[in-house]
Design a protein around this motif. Structure first.
Motif, short mmCIF file in Angstrom:
data_model
loop_
_atom_site.label_atom_id
_atom_site.label_comp_id
_atom_site.label_asym_id
_atom_site.label_seq_id
_atom_site.Cartn_x
_atom_site.Cartn_y
_atom_site.Cartn_z
N ALA A 348 63.68 87.85 36.46
CA ALA A 348 65.09 88.22 36.27
C ALA A 348 65.90 87.55 37.36
O ALA A 348 65.53 87.60 38.55
N ALA A 349 67.00 86.88 37.00
CA ALA A 349 67.78 86.14 37.99
C ALA A 349 69.24 86.07 37.54
O ALA A 349 69.57 86.33 36.37
N TRP A 350 70.10 85.69 38.49
CA TRP A 350 71.54 85.54 38.24
C TRP A 350 71.95 84.09 38.48
O TRP A 350 72.24 83.70 39.62
N PRO A 351 71.99 83.25 37.44
CA PRO A 351 72.44 81.86 37.60
C PRO A 351 73.97 81.78 37.64
O PRO A 351 74.67 82.79 37.56
N SER A 352 74.48 80.56 37.75
CA SER A 352 75.92 80.33 37.82
C SER A 352 76.63 80.87 36.58
O SER A 352 76.02 81.05 35.52
N PRO A 353 77.94 81.14 36.69
CA PRO A 353 78.68 81.73 35.57
C PRO A 353 78.57 80.95 34.27
O PRO A 353 78.65 81.54 33.19
N SER A 354 78.38 79.65 34.33
CA SER A 354 78.36 78.83 33.12
C SER A 354 77.00 78.80 32.43
O SER A 354 76.88 78.25 31.34
N LEU A 355 75.98 79.39 33.06
CA LEU A 355 74.60 79.29 32.57
C LEU A 355 74.08 77.86 32.60
O LEU A 355 73.04 77.55 32.04
#
Length: 531
Positions: A348-355
């Motif tokens: 589970a991770a949080w990439p940049s807003p644009s994916l």
């Protein structure tokens, strides 16, 4: 007279509440509650129903807090009540104030063997001092609370690492250890300390450890103590590059959760993972920062030879926004060198807003996902909100964001579950198209569950939003052989009309007959719809 009940409890049990008006019994129960006669209240709750039982139960606490010896001594001991579920021992009266807790000894000696129901012990704003406690007697008494499975320490200062671990391993059934802003005054580890730690009994049940920061920053914390917070607890583990798995007291820890990771080097982080042979889950919610960077050949050899059962990695939003990019790169290096990434089943991770892979942290996160390869079964990607990337991270952003690739999951050919969430901030935002791109390059053969969550901002044009969403049906029906459940959530849409519902119904017709589509909409007004 010889047959007269000897206690209030016996009176209740023997009479089984004689036929008195309900108002009188309610008054009696209120008085018992005011006097903290929990034994009698327990009997009332056991031998009544309805309003009398409910009134009695309201006075029987699930949690009891003690701040002084007098509060402990005031407890009336009887033979029926087995105590609350949670006991809280408090030292200081305000945040940042850590005071001695001599009343812990009073509690342990007075109530050990009586409060057999207690399964959680909390100690708050306290200083653990030998001169206030007969440690040998206190630990023996606390060991009699053999149902304690959860130990929570909030703002507690220990004189040494050994004093901390002795408390932890007092409880034979301890399962979960929660540490919030715990300090060690003397964090140095020497051979004598290590030898003493190896003599502690390994608790087979202790398999969860949470190392979390304080809820709020406090200016009252001494700087000398802040340097030892959390890290001192780990030094004893890190100190053993090749641990003795048969004797170390932490050998059964399976779940390790960090509020943040602040260590001298990535190698120290790697040695920590190597010293936890049973570790299955690693979570880092906050920033990761290593003081020095780089590996040497001996570090790599140690990591390469370490056994690993790690199957789950959860990286929070603050990990992506506040970490040092080089430190994140080295965290992934550690997982790769110890072969943990090849065994990961969930990320589970949080990439940049644009994916898209825009920043160096995105590159590292995507490298971890790709390196997991066919072992990965579940992937959760929560796109960061627009504007959440700090300036320090923006420096590492690719020069041409429009040309940056989508988050790559093509190597994860055995993925079963995919969950994505993103925020749609304006009608020109291409996030839906990018999400569709991600779905299109997801391997078809094994995936069986897809969950998509959209958080819609007020400025979004409803018509353009639904025009973009209309392409979802075609993508979801493109040949996912084993897909049986699709869950889509829309939060904050201006309105949900019959035409929008018709679009959703058309998706349901395109999906395979055995695939379930759950569609939930929450309008900005709060109105909810479920299809």
């Amino acid at each position: 007279m010889d047959n007269m009940p000897s206690t209030v409890t016996d009176t209740v049990a023997a009479a089984v509440l004689p036929h008195l008006p309900v108002e009188i019994w309610l008054s009696i129960i209120d008085e018992l509650g005011a006097q903290r006669e929990y034994d009698a209240l327990e009997a009332c709750a056991a031998f009544t129903v309805g309003v009398l039982q409910e009134r009695a139960q309201t006075y029987i606490p699930d949690t009891m807090t003690f701040r002084t010896r007098e509060e402990v001594v005031s407890i009336v001991l009887r033979r029926r009540w087995e105590g609350p579920q949670t006991v809280n021992i408090v030292g200081g009266t305000r945040r940042g104030e850590r005071l001695p807790i001599p009343h812990l000894a009073t509690f342990a000696s007075r109530l050990a063997g009586n409060w057999t129901h207690a399964d959680t012990l909390m100690i708050e704003r306290a200083e653990w001092r030998g001169q206030d406690l007969d440690l040998h007697s206190v630990l023996l008494d606390l060991a009699l609370f053999d149902r304690i499975g959860w130990l929570h320490l909030y703002e507690v200062t220990f004189p040494t690492v050994l004093s901390f671990w002795r408390l932890v391993y007092t409880f034979p059934r301890l399962n979960s250890l929660h540490l919030y802003d715990v300090d060690i005054i003397k964090a140095d580890i020497d051979a004598r300390t290590l030898a003493a730690l190896h003599l502690l009994p390994a608790r087979r049940n202790l398999n969860r450890m949470y190392l979390l920061p304080p809820a709020e920053s406090s200016d009252e914390r001494p700087a000398s103590l802040a340097a030892h917070s959390a890290a001192g607890l780990l030094q004893v583990i890190i100190a053993q590059a090749v641990p003795s798995f048969e004797t170390c007291p932490w050998r059964n820890i399976e779940h390790l959760h960090f509020g943040d990771v602040t260590l001298p080097t990535a190698a120290a982080f790697g040695r920590l993972l190597c010293a936890l042979p049973a570790l299955r889950e690693l979570a880092i919610y906050g920033p990761c920062i290593f003081a020095e960077h780089g590996f040497n050949s001996s570090d790599v050899r140690i990591l390469a030879g370490a056994p690993s059962r790690l199957a789950r990695v959860d990286l929070g939003a603050d990990f992506s926004t506040q970490s040092n990019p080089q430190s994140v790169h080295e965290v992934v290096d550690v997982l790769v060198h110890c072969s943990a990434s090849r065994r990961l089943k969930h990320i589970a991770a949080w990439p940049s807003p644009s994916l898209r892979v825009l920043t160096s942290i995105d590159v590292s996160l995507n490298r971890l996902v790709k390196h997991a390869g066919q072992s990965l079964e579940s992937l959760t990607l929560a796109a960061l909100p627009q504007g959440s990337l700090p300036l320090s991270n923006d420096v590492s952003t690719c020069a041409f964001p429009s040309a940056a690739r989508c988050f790559d999951v093509s190597a994860n050919t055995r993925i079963l579950r995919l969950e994505c969430s993103t925020t749609i901030a304006n009608e020109d935002n291409p996030l839906i198209a990018l999400l569709l791109e991600l779905l299109c390059q997801t391997p078809l053969e094994h995936i069986n569950y897809i969950r998509l969550i959209f958080h819609v901002k007020n400025e979004v044009d409803s018509g353009k939003l639904w025009a973009s969403l209309s392409h979802l049906g075609a993508v979801l029906s493109r040949g996912f052989i084993k897909l049986y459940h699709v869950a889509i959530e829309l939060h904050g849409v201006p309105e949900f009309t019959e035409s929008h519902e018709a679009i959703v119904r058309s998706w349901q017709q395109k999906l395979l007959t055995w695939c379930v589509l759950n569609f939930d909409v929450v309008e900005a007004s709060g109105t909810q719809h479920h299809l």
